[in-house]
Design a protein around this motif. Structure first.
Motif, PDB file in Angstrom:
ATOM      1  N   UNK A   1       0.828  -1.207   0.000  1.00  0.00           N
ATOM      2  CA  UNK A   1       0.000   0.000   0.000  1.00  0.00           C
ATOM      3  C   UNK A   1       0.861   1.256   0.000  1.00  0.00           C
ATOM      4  N   UNK A   2       2.068   1.166   0.565  1.00  0.00           N
ATOM      5  CA  UNK A   2       3.038   2.259   0.413  1.00  0.00           C
ATOM      6  C   UNK A   2       3.336   2.473  -1.068  1.00  0.00           C
ATOM      7  N   UNK A   3       3.517   1.353  -1.779  1.00  0.00           N
ATOM      8  CA  UNK A   3       3.799   1.447  -3.215  1.00  0.00           C
ATOM      9  C   UNK A   3       2.633   2.088  -3.960  1.00  0.00           C
ATOM     10  N   UNK A   4       1.403   1.774  -3.557  1.00  0.00           N
ATOM     11  CA  UNK A   4       0.248   2.404  -4.184  1.00  0.00           C
ATOM     12  C   UNK A   4       0.248   3.908  -3.952  1.00  0.00           C
ATOM     13  N   UNK A   5       0.632   4.320  -2.752  1.00  0.00           N
ATOM     14  CA  UNK A   5       0.727   5.757  -2.471  1.00  0.00           C
ATOM     15  C   UNK A   5       1.764   6.417  -3.375  1.00  0.00           C
ATOM     16  N   UNK A   6       2.857   5.708  -3.624  1.00  0.00           N
ATOM     17  CA  UNK A   6       3.887   6.244  -4.513  1.00  0.00           C
ATOM     18  C   UNK A   6       3.332   6.440  -5.928  1.00  0.00           C
ATOM     19  N   UNK A   7       2.464   5.535  -6.352  1.00  0.00           N
ATOM     20  CA  UNK A   7       1.851   5.687  -7.677  1.00  0.00           C
ATOM     21  C   UNK A   7       0.950   6.913  -7.699  1.00  0.00           C
ATOM     22  N   UNK A   8       0.191   7.112  -6.609  1.00  0.00           N
ATOM     23  CA  UNK A   8      -0.645   8.323  -6.528  1.00  0.00           C
ATOM     24  C   UNK A   8       0.222   9.580  -6.637  1.00  0.00           C
ATOM     25  N   UNK A   9       1.455   9.471  -6.123  1.00  0.00           N
ATOM     26  CA  UNK A   9       2.381  10.612  -6.154  1.00  0.00           C
ATOM     27  C   UNK A   9       3.233  10.620  -7.426  1.00  0.00           C
ATOM     28  N   UNK A  10       2.926   9.671  -8.342  1.00  0.00           N
ATOM     29  CA  UNK A  10       3.580   9.566  -9.650  1.00  0.00           C
ATOM     30  C   UNK A  10       5.055   9.182  -9.558  1.00  0.00           C
ATOM     31  N   UNK A  11       5.418   8.466  -8.509  1.00  0.00           N
ATOM     32  CA  UNK A  11       6.774   7.907  -8.401  1.00  0.00           C
ATOM     33  C   UNK A  11       6.704   6.461  -8.875  1.00  0.00           C
ATOM     34  N   UNK A  12       6.544   6.282 -10.182  1.00  0.00           N
ATOM     35  CA  UNK A  12       6.231   4.964 -10.754  1.00  0.00           C
ATOM     36  C   UNK A  12       7.370   3.965 -10.541  1.00  0.00           C
ATOM     37  N   UNK A  13       8.582   4.371 -10.869  1.00  0.00           N
ATOM     38  CA  UNK A  13       9.727   3.465 -10.750  1.00  0.00           C
ATOM     39  C   UNK A  13       9.926   3.030  -9.306  1.00  0.00           C
ATOM     40  N   UNK A  14       9.886   3.984  -8.393  1.00  0.00           N
ATOM     41  CA  UNK A  14      10.074   3.673  -6.975  1.00  0.00           C
ATOM     42  C   UNK A  14       8.972   2.739  -6.476  1.00  0.00           C
ATOM     43  N   UNK A  15       7.741   2.943  -6.935  1.00  0.00           N
ATOM     44  CA  UNK A  15       6.617   2.100  -6.518  1.00  0.00           C
ATOM     45  C   UNK A  15       6.815   0.659  -6.970  1.00  0.00           C
ATOM     46  N   UNK A  16       7.203   0.466  -8.221  1.00  0.00           N
ATOM     47  CA  UNK A  16       7.409  -0.890  -8.745  1.00  0.00           C
ATOM     48  C   UNK A  16       8.570  -1.585  -8.055  1.00  0.00           C
ATOM     49  N   UNK A  17       9.644  -0.833  -7.794  1.00  0.00           N
ATOM     50  CA  UNK A  17      10.797  -1.413  -7.109  1.00  0.00           C
ATOM     51  C   UNK A  17      10.433  -1.830  -5.687  1.00  0.00           C
ATOM     52  N   UNK A  18       9.675  -0.987  -4.985  1.00  0.00           N
ATOM     53  CA  UNK A  18       9.266  -1.322  -3.624  1.00  0.00           C
ATOM     54  C   UNK A  18       8.375  -2.562  -3.625  1.00  0.00           C
ATOM     55  N   UNK A  19       7.449  -2.654  -4.568  1.00  0.00           N
ATOM     56  CA  UNK A  19       6.563  -3.819  -4.642  1.00  0.00           C
ATOM     57  C   UNK A  19       7.353  -5.094  -4.913  1.00  0.00           C
ATOM     58  N   UNK A  20       8.297  -5.023  -5.852  1.00  0.00           N
ATOM     59  CA  UNK A  20       9.118  -6.200  -6.167  1.00  0.00           C
ATOM     60  C   UNK A  20       9.973  -6.642  -4.988  1.00  0.00           C
ATOM     61  N   UNK A  21      10.615  -5.686  -4.321  1.00  0.00           N
ATOM     62  CA  UNK A  21      11.451  -6.010  -3.158  1.00  0.00           C
ATOM     63  C   UNK A  21      10.607  -6.602  -2.029  1.00  0.00           C
ATOM     64  N   UNK A  22       9.427  -6.040  -1.817  1.00  0.00           N
ATOM     65  CA  UNK A  22       8.540  -6.538  -0.762  1.00  0.00           C
ATOM     66  C   UNK A  22       8.148  -7.982  -1.029  1.00  0.00           C
ATOM     67  N   UNK A  23       7.792  -8.270  -2.269  1.00  0.00           N
ATOM     68  CA  UNK A  23       7.361  -9.626  -2.628  1.00  0.00           C
ATOM     69  C   UNK A  23       8.487 -10.632  -2.416  1.00  0.00           C
ATOM     70  N   UNK A  24       9.689 -10.281  -2.839  1.00  0.00           N
ATOM     71  CA  UNK A  24      10.816 -11.208  -2.735  1.00  0.00           C
ATOM     72  C   UNK A  24      11.308 -11.388  -1.302  1.00  0.00           C
TER      73      UNK A  24
END
Length: 466
Positions: free
Chosen positions: A397-420
């Motif tokens: 959900x932090x990553x979703x907030x980043x998308x709302x703030x248009x930090x697309x790359x950071x959001x995807x990286x955070x989601x990937x790191x969280x999953x792994x």
């Protein structure tokens, strides 16, 4: 399609090592491997077709019975659908020490029933033979037999809910065992917990198979409601959505049977999680509405739970006004409820960190990233040192907030790191589905970006713990 012989061999090895009765091994093989009961009887003993033929001939000679005309081709034909003559069915019943139903046909040569020995922690109670039912489901077998087997347990539980003398001491031991499971559920992987939950459900089900005094029956129904809810939750985390939905229904039946308004409300708000994550959202809103009506604004943790669940469901639905009203109600009820710090390690409790988890979802879908980040930070501090799904959901959900703030790359990286970073046994289908939501809410022109493609590749990896 029937499974390879190695599958039945693995089931047999597990059953023998665990002390299962032959009938339980047969049932597990039939459910998992898709073979006939007659073939299941042979495979449960580890016999080849030739060995079964030799055993039948030897038995006939030893008991001075007339031998049938039999070879491996004939036995294979019987195992795959051809019906033998009545005299031969009688001989097969003798050979496998069962009745015709045990062969999938119609003789009864069953030996005295022997309860299956299932390993359990020392606090587990062994059900007395007087309440054991011939309809008891088979234990979980290896492989992908979970769907068939958990369904057999669910149907067995539901068939005994409407029918139902247990000492106070025994109830106390069962309560202790249930509390142990509730605490273990907070940290243990869902697939591991599923086996323990089904074992204890069968324990309680056997007690409800006989008519109990009203207060005992209520107590047992309460136990079934909790165990069935946790079973449904584990199945949901594993991505077995159809089974989860059925088990939530069983939990509601048991809760309604108990007559406890708070238990009825708690089970309904728990059941709202499935449609919240997988749809339809209207059903999640409906369940939380029922729970709030049952709670009647009482200052309870269940009331706070129901309001918080309603808040995030309304927010995800796009109903901002209803979401903010529910957020206010959740905070007020939680502050007025008496919270015991010792309940924080209880899966049936609703501690502060879970309230914050739900508020995170509500604020995130409202697009209120400032408040969302605040509750996420507070919640993650309370989850410090813990692994599992909930902390990962907060970071997604932090990553979703980043998308709302248009930090697309950071959001995807955070989601990937969280999953792994989630341990493999906890990296189940629900986490993958939630991470896929990150990609789904990306702007169309950002989905082909490198970070988004890399996240998609990570999520394409096999889920852990399955």
């Amino acid at each position: 399609m029937a499974h390879k012989p190695s599958c039945s061999a693995q089931i047999r090895a597990t059953g023998v090592a665990s002390g299962w009765a032959t009938t339980a091994i047969v049932a597990a093989i039939v459910d998992c491997c898709g073979v006939s009961p007659l073939r299941g009887q042979r495979l449960a003993r580890g016999w080849t077709l030739q060995r079964a033929v030799d055993e039948l001939v030897e038995m006939c000679d030893a008991q001075q019975l007339s031998r049938p005309k039999l070879d491996i081709d004939q036995l294979r034909a019987w195992e795959t659908g051809r019906t033998p003559r009545m005299q031969t069915i009688d001989l097969l019943c003798r050979l496998y020490a069962t009745d015709a139903q045990g062969l999938g046909m119609t003789g009864d040569y069953r030996t005295a029933p022997r309860p299956a020995a299932v390993p359990a922690p020392s606090s587990a109670v062994t059900a007395s033979a007087s309440v054991r039912s011939t309809h008891a489901p088979a234990p979980i077998a290896p492989g992908d037999a979970v769907d068939a087997l958990v369904d057999s347990h669910r149907r067995a539980v539901e068939s005994t809910l409407a029918s139902t003398t247990v000492s106070a001491g025994r109830l106390e031991v069962l309560d202790e065992r249930l509390m142990d499971l509730r605490r273990a559920y907070v940290v243990a992987p869902p697939l591991e917990m599923l086996a323990q939950l089904l074992h204890d459900l069968d324990e309680v089900r056997l007690l409800t198979a006989e008519r109990q005094p009203a207060h005992v029956q209520v107590h047992l129904s309460e136990m079934i409601a909790v165990l069935a809810t946790l079973t449904a939750d584990a199945l949901m985390k594993l991505g077995r959505l159809g089974q989860a939905q059925l088990w939530y229904g069983t939990a509601r039946t048991a809760a309604d049977d108990s007559g406890s308004w708070e238990l009825r409300a708690r089970v309904r708000v728990q059941a709202a999680m499935l449609p919240y994550y997988y749809g339809p959202l209207e059903r999640a809103v409906s369940f939380t509405h029922e729970a709030r009506l049952l709670n009647r604004s009482r200052p309870t943790s269940t009331g706070a739970f129901a309001a918080a669940a309603a808040a995030r469901a309304h927010a995800r639905q796009g109903n901002a006004e209803a979401a903010r009203t529910a957020i206010k109600e959740a905070r007020e009820l939680f502050d007025r409820s008496r919270q015991d710090a010792s309940e924080s390690d209880d899966a049936w409790a609703f501690p502060l960190r879970r309230l914050l988890l739900y508020l995170s979802g509500a604020y995130t879908y409202l697009g209120d990233t400032i408040r969302a980040r605040h509750v996420q930070s507070e919640a993650l501090a309370l989850y410090s040192g813990r692994t599992g799904i909930d902390p990962a959901l907060l970071r997604l959900e932090e990553a979703m907030c980043l998308i709302h703030e248009r930090s697309i790359t950071e959001a995807c990286q955070l989601a990937g790191q969280t999953y792994l970073m989630v341990p493999a046994a906890h990296r189940t289908e629900i986490l993958g589905a939630r991470a896929q939501d990150i990609i789904a809410i990306l702007p169309e022109n950002a989905r082909s970006a490198r970070a988004a493609r890399e996240l998609g590749e990570i999520l394409a990896l096999p889920a852990g713990g399955m």
